[in-house]
Design an enzyme around this catalytic site. Structure first.
Site, PDB file in Angstrom:
ATOM      1  N   SER A 159      24.504   2.823   0.319  1.00 58.88           N
ATOM      2  CA  SER A 159      24.949   3.250  -1.108  1.00 58.88           C
ATOM      3  C   SER A 159      23.451   3.868  -1.469  1.00 58.88           C
ATOM      4  O   SER A 159      22.490   3.337  -1.648  1.00 58.88           O
ATOM      5  CB  SER A 159      25.250   2.145  -2.053  1.00 58.88           C
ATOM      6  OG  SER A 159      25.031   2.382  -3.274  1.00 58.88           O
ATOM      7  N   HIS A 186      27.946   6.490   0.112  1.00 51.05           N
ATOM      8  CA  HIS A 186      28.613   5.719  -0.644  1.00 51.05           C
ATOM      9  C   HIS A 186      27.831   5.864  -2.300  1.00 51.05           C
ATOM     10  O   HIS A 186      26.735   5.785  -2.017  1.00 51.05           O
ATOM     11  CB  HIS A 186      28.610   4.279  -0.509  1.00 51.05           C
ATOM     12  CG  HIS A 186      29.298   3.212  -1.542  1.00 51.05           C
ATOM     13  ND1 HIS A 186      30.668   3.295  -1.454  1.00 51.05           N
ATOM     14  CD2 HIS A 186      28.865   2.572  -2.448  1.00 51.05           C
ATOM     15  CE1 HIS A 186      31.188   2.491  -2.358  1.00 51.05           C
ATOM     16  NE2 HIS A 186      29.999   2.042  -2.955  1.00 51.05           N
ATOM     17  N   ASP A 201      27.917   5.421  -5.958  1.00 53.36           N
ATOM     18  CA  ASP A 201      28.339   4.429  -6.850  1.00 53.36           C
ATOM     19  C   ASP A 201      28.085   5.013  -8.404  1.00 53.36           C
ATOM     20  O   ASP A 201      26.975   5.282  -8.950  1.00 53.36           O
ATOM     21  CB  ASP A 201      27.238   3.245  -6.983  1.00 53.36           C
ATOM     22  CG  ASP A 201      27.680   2.430  -5.809  1.00 53.36           C
ATOM     23  OD1 ASP A 201      26.785   1.789  -5.231  1.00 53.36           O
ATOM     24  OD2 ASP A 201      29.047   2.035  -5.520  1.00 53.36           O
ATOM     25  N   MET A 255      28.728   4.931 -12.276  1.00 54.70           N
ATOM     26  CA  MET A 255      28.783   3.813 -13.176  1.00 54.70           C
ATOM     27  C   MET A 255      28.866   4.473 -14.745  1.00 54.70           C
ATOM     28  O   MET A 255      27.996   5.363 -14.935  1.00 54.70           O
ATOM     29  CB  MET A 255      27.771   2.806 -13.086  1.00 54.70           C
ATOM     30  CG  MET A 255      27.825   2.070 -11.714  1.00 54.70           C
ATOM     31  SD  MET A 255      26.386   0.989 -11.561  1.00 54.70           S
ATOM     32  CE  MET A 255      26.443   0.681  -9.909  1.00 54.70           C
ATOM     33  N   HIS A 283      32.463   5.594  -5.570  1.00 57.03           N
ATOM     34  CA  HIS A 283      32.973   4.577  -5.998  1.00 57.03           C
ATOM     35  C   HIS A 283      32.826   4.563  -7.408  1.00 57.03           C
ATOM     36  O   HIS A 283      31.719   4.439  -7.992  1.00 57.03           O
ATOM     37  CB  HIS A 283      32.445   3.281  -5.461  1.00 57.03           C
ATOM     38  CG  HIS A 283      32.378   1.845  -5.999  1.00 57.03           C
ATOM     39  ND1 HIS A 283      31.633   0.821  -5.911  1.00 57.03           N
ATOM     40  CD2 HIS A 283      33.734   1.708  -6.568  1.00 57.03           C
ATOM     41  CE1 HIS A 283      32.243  -0.288  -6.375  1.00 57.03           C
ATOM     42  NE2 HIS A 283      33.138   0.084  -6.866  1.00 57.03           N
ATOM     43  N   MET A 339      33.073   3.201 -10.909  1.00 57.01           N
ATOM     44  CA  MET A 339      32.988   1.727 -11.648  1.00 57.01           C
ATOM     45  C   MET A 339      33.026   2.094 -13.266  1.00 57.01           C
ATOM     46  O   MET A 339      31.873   2.142 -13.897  1.00 57.01           O
ATOM     47  CB  MET A 339      31.740   0.929 -11.346  1.00 57.01           C
ATOM     48  CG  MET A 339      31.732   0.410  -9.870  1.00 57.01           C
ATOM     49  SD  MET A 339      30.355  -0.255  -9.292  1.00 57.01           S
ATOM     50  CE  MET A 339      29.870   1.277  -8.730  1.00 57.01           C
ATOM     51  N   MET A 376      34.879  -6.083  -3.751  1.00 59.22           N
ATOM     52  CA  MET A 376      33.704  -6.309  -4.294  1.00 59.22           C
ATOM     53  C   MET A 376      33.055  -7.710  -3.757  1.00 59.22           C
ATOM     54  O   MET A 376      34.085  -8.781  -3.943  1.00 59.22           O
ATOM     55  CB  MET A 376      33.396  -5.978  -5.702  1.00 59.22           C
ATOM     56  CG  MET A 376      33.736  -4.719  -6.250  1.00 59.22           C
ATOM     57  SD  MET A 376      32.511  -3.465  -5.505  1.00 59.22           S
ATOM     58  CE  MET A 376      31.095  -4.150  -6.143  1.00 59.22           C
ATOM     59  N   ASP A 385      31.832  -4.523  -0.183  1.00 61.98           N
ATOM     60  CA  ASP A 385      30.691  -3.764  -0.919  1.00 61.98           C
ATOM     61  C   ASP A 385      29.756  -4.975  -1.733  1.00 61.98           C
ATOM     62  O   ASP A 385      30.456  -5.236  -2.789  1.00 61.98           O
ATOM     63  CB  ASP A 385      31.369  -2.787  -2.014  1.00 61.98           C
ATOM     64  CG  ASP A 385      30.368  -2.033  -2.762  1.00 61.98           C
ATOM     65  OD1 ASP A 385      30.544  -1.097  -3.513  1.00 61.98           O
ATOM     66  OD2 ASP A 385      29.097  -1.948  -2.438  1.00 61.98           O
TER      67      ASP A 385
HETATM   68  C1  DX5 Z   1      27.385  -2.368  -6.930  1.00 58.71           C
HETATM   69  C2  DX5 Z   1      27.835  -1.137  -6.097  1.00 58.71           C
HETATM   70  C3  DX5 Z   1      27.202  -1.492  -4.722  1.00 58.71           C
HETATM   71  C4  DX5 Z   1      25.749  -1.473  -4.308  1.00 58.71           C
HETATM   72  C5  DX5 Z   1      25.660  -2.102  -3.012  1.00 58.71           C
HETATM   73  O1  DX5 Z   1      27.963  -2.396  -8.060  1.00 58.71           O
HETATM   74  O2  DX5 Z   1      29.224  -0.972  -6.139  1.00 58.71           O
HETATM   75  O3  DX5 Z   1      27.810  -0.273  -3.977  1.00 58.71           O
HETATM   76  O4  DX5 Z   1      25.064  -0.547  -4.454  1.00 58.71           O
HETATM   77  O5  DX5 Z   1      24.178  -2.644  -2.865  1.00 58.71           O
HETATM   78  P1  DX5 Z   1      23.634  -3.846  -2.323  1.00 58.71           P
HETATM   79  O6  DX5 Z   1      24.167  -3.538  -0.733  1.00 58.71           O
HETATM   80  O7  DX5 Z   1      22.029  -3.715  -2.427  1.00 58.71           O
HETATM   81  O8  DX5 Z   1      24.328  -4.952  -2.832  1.00 58.71           O
HETATM   82 ZN    ZN Z   2      29.867   0.642  -4.586  1.00 60.61          ZN
END
Ligand code: DX5
Ligand code: ZN
Length: 230
Positions: A20, A45, A47, A49, A78, A80, A149, A187
């Site tokens: 990620s 990946h 993320d 947000m 992903h 969020m 998650m 994840d």
């Molecule tokens: C959290 C993300 C994950 C995160 C994982 O909300 O969806 O993808 O980046 O990071 P680590 O591996 O550091 O937990």
């Molecule tokens: Zn993620």
């Protein structure tokens, strides 16, 4: 861009590793993607947000568009975000290969899954730690990815919540019994000490952010997370 056949997409044996970029240096995403490719990881990946669904803010489709020409890896977006339906077209056009959204952020999840697939992309549904598998059972026939998650979404570097792993064999059993094709992606908090229990639980995709980008030898880490290296 990777055009995975449905068969390739769902019958990979060793777990796919998906670093990620949330764990990367935000001043140099191109270097982060180059590191992912050089380490032999198959997916990037991404993320997304919005500061609403989760208390953090990251990036939009333009980052995906700008990174697309840098790598042939699978771009695994992903979302969020609240109202994910408003963003799927932008990320699809930017070059995402897979788009996953949260069932907790949508009323019409079936419609959104189908909309992502109509855009020619793999469609994923994600559940936060407090959401049981039963809540998404009706969506499993339509999903290409189910993202479990194992941390509360919003930040990297958190501890994996082991109780969340109980969802994986439940998903695997439903997939087996009813002939579904989705990949099980996990994840949050995945590192050298937690990867084995995530693999043993039956995960197909291991997402890792902070562990990967803090690793001195990223290729060795990828081998370890796959269960190949010592
Ligand atoms: C959290 C993300 C994950 C995160 C994982 O909300 O969806 O993808 O980046 O990071 P680590 O591996 O550091 O937990
Ligand atoms: Zn993620």
């Amino acid at each position: 861009m990777v055009n995975l056949s449905d068969k390739e997409f769902s019958t990979m044996k060793k777990p796919i590793i998906a670093p990620s970029v949330l764990g990367a240096d935000f001043s140099n995403f191109a270097a982060a993607v180059a590191d992912i490719d050089a380490a032999g990881a198959e997916w990037v990946h991404l993320d997304v947000m919005d500061g609403q669904f989760v208390p953090n803010l990251t990036f939009g489709p333009k980052l995906v568009a700008d990174l697309r020409s840098q790598s042939a890896a699978v771009f695994d977006v992903h979302l969020m975000v609240e109202r994910p339906e408003n963003l799927i077209e932008g990320f699809a056009k930017a070059g995402a290969d897979a788009i996953t959204f949260h069932v907790e952020a949508a009323v019409h999840s079936h419609r959104i899954l189908r909309a992502i697939q109509t855009l020619g992309k793999k469609a994923g549904i994600s559940i936060v730690p407090s959401t049981p598998v039963s809540y998404i059972e009706a969506l499993l026939p339509f999903a290409d990815i189910v993202l479990v998650m194992t941390v509360d979404p919003g930040f990297g570097g958190q501890e994996l919540i082991p109780e969340c792993l109980e969802k994986i064999p439940i998903l695997a059993a439903l997939r087996e019994k009813r002939g579904f094709h989705f990949l099980i992606s996990v994840d949050g908090g995945i590192n050298e000490s937690t990867a084995a229990m995530v693999r043993d639980a039956g995960a197909d995709v291991l997402i890792t952010g902070s562990c990967f980008f803090n690793a001195p030898d990223k290729a060795r880490l990828v081998g370890h997370l796959k269960g190949c290296a010592d």
